[in-house]
Write a protein that holds these residues in place. Structure first.
Motif, PDB file in Angstrom:
ATOM      1  N   ALA A 188      -2.167   7.976   0.935  1.00  8.85           N
ATOM      2  CA  ALA A 188      -2.388   9.501   0.365  1.00  8.85           C
ATOM      3  C   ALA A 188      -2.429  10.564   1.024  1.00  8.85           C
ATOM      4  O   ALA A 188      -2.348  11.714   0.636  1.00  8.85           O
ATOM      5  N   LEU A 234      -4.511   1.935  -1.649  1.00  9.92           N
ATOM      6  CA  LEU A 234      -3.957   3.228  -1.035  1.00  9.92           C
ATOM      7  C   LEU A 234      -4.746   3.347   0.235  1.00  9.92           C
ATOM      8  O   LEU A 234      -5.953   3.160   0.206  1.00  9.92           O
ATOM      9  N   VAL A 255       1.899  -0.766  -6.276  1.00 10.19           N
ATOM     10  CA  VAL A 255       0.727  -0.347  -5.116  1.00 10.19           C
ATOM     11  C   VAL A 255      -0.238  -1.119  -5.402  1.00 10.19           C
ATOM     12  O   VAL A 255      -0.686  -1.220  -6.671  1.00 10.19           O
ATOM     13  N   GLU A 281       0.861  -1.087  -0.026  1.00  6.61           N
ATOM     14  CA  GLU A 281       0.060  -0.218  -0.002  1.00  6.61           C
ATOM     15  C   GLU A 281       0.848   1.205   0.014  1.00  6.61           C
ATOM     16  O   GLU A 281       1.825   1.184   0.601  1.00  6.61           O
ATOM     17  N   ILE A 291      -1.637  11.052  -5.897  1.00  5.01           N
ATOM     18  CA  ILE A 291      -2.253  10.137  -6.665  1.00  5.01           C
ATOM     19  C   ILE A 291      -2.222  10.191  -7.849  1.00  5.01           C
ATOM     20  O   ILE A 291      -2.287   9.007  -8.516  1.00  5.01           O
TER      21      ILE A 291
END
Length: 246
Positions: free
Chosen positions: A165, A219, A216, A162, A195
């Protein structure tokens, strides 16, 4: 594969779980030792079921006084017991509500310590492998994931990588500690740009401007962030638009 959106919930900070849940894919639900209580855990599990959100356990050091954000130098047996206690109770509450635990994501200082100390990471993998056969471990995506993947593979545990953000990054790919005033990203324009960069280029940028290549799968937005709902809605829109056009 689409990037998912996860959020730390059940922490009883802003009481916005019901508002956040419709916009996310994965719920990291507090297990009671840094925040929450049995009733809140069950209620948050039920919210996740209602909105078809994957359920993750969010265990921590036993430290409600500091919201689990201060390192506790526990021995390996002590840490194993703390994890067994939280995950056993949490997984049982999932079963009682007719669902199952999908993954584990440590909270706060335990999460940060896991990313800096391979012994702690190994302990987490060992405990998960002891208790479950199909539960993943969510960890921070770093430019070099090889050591973590190697350890997890030994325990037959799949990794969910992950990015964050609403957090700033150091040059080594780790998060800026919360002791710094600039640890959190509260500017919606900066969040949107971060992002967009990640979705389009696979990179995040450190506070000094260093480019960090990251692979990733999800998020994260922190549910205790006072701007969490606005950030989650914005990122949901960005991810959905990216999925439609890619």
């Amino acid at each position: 594969m689409p990037i998912l959106l996860n959020c730390d919930l059940g922490e009883k900070v802003h009481d916005n779980d019901a508002l956040l849940m419709p916009f996310i894919d994965q719920a990291n639900i507090a297990c009671g030792l840094h925040a929450s209580d049995p009733q809140t855990i069950s209620h948050t599990i039920q919210l996740a079921i209602k909105h078809n959100v994957a359920i993750g356990a969010h265990p921590s050091y036993p430290d409600k006084a500091n919201f689990g954000r201060v390192t506790m130098p526990l021995s390996q047996p002590a840490l194993e017991s703390v994890l067994h206690y939280q995950l056993a109770a949490f997984s049982q509450l999932c079963e009682l509500n007719g669902t199952q635990l999908r993954y584990v994501k440590p909270h706060g200082a335990l999460y940060n310590d896991m990313m800096k100390d391979h012994d702690i990471f190994t302990t987490l993998c060992h405990v998960i492998a002891q208790m479950f056969t199909d539960v993943s471990l969510m960890i921070q995506a770093l430019p070099n994931m090889a050591p973590f993947i190697h350890i997890a593979k030994h325990y037959n545990i799949s990794i969910i990588s992950e990015a964050f953000a609403d957090r700033n990054y150091q040059d080594n790919g780790l998060l800026v500690p919360r002791s710094h005033s600039y640890a959190m990203v509260n500017d919606s324009t900066q969040v949107k740009q971060n992002i967009a960069n990640l979705l389009n280029t696979g990179h995040m940028t450190s506070t000094s401007g260093k480019t960090l290549p990251l692979s990733v799968k999800s998020l994260c937005v922190h549910g205790d962030n006072e701007h969490a709902l606005a950030i989650v809605k914005q990122i949901r829109q960005q991810i959905d638009e990216y999925d439609r056009t890619s």
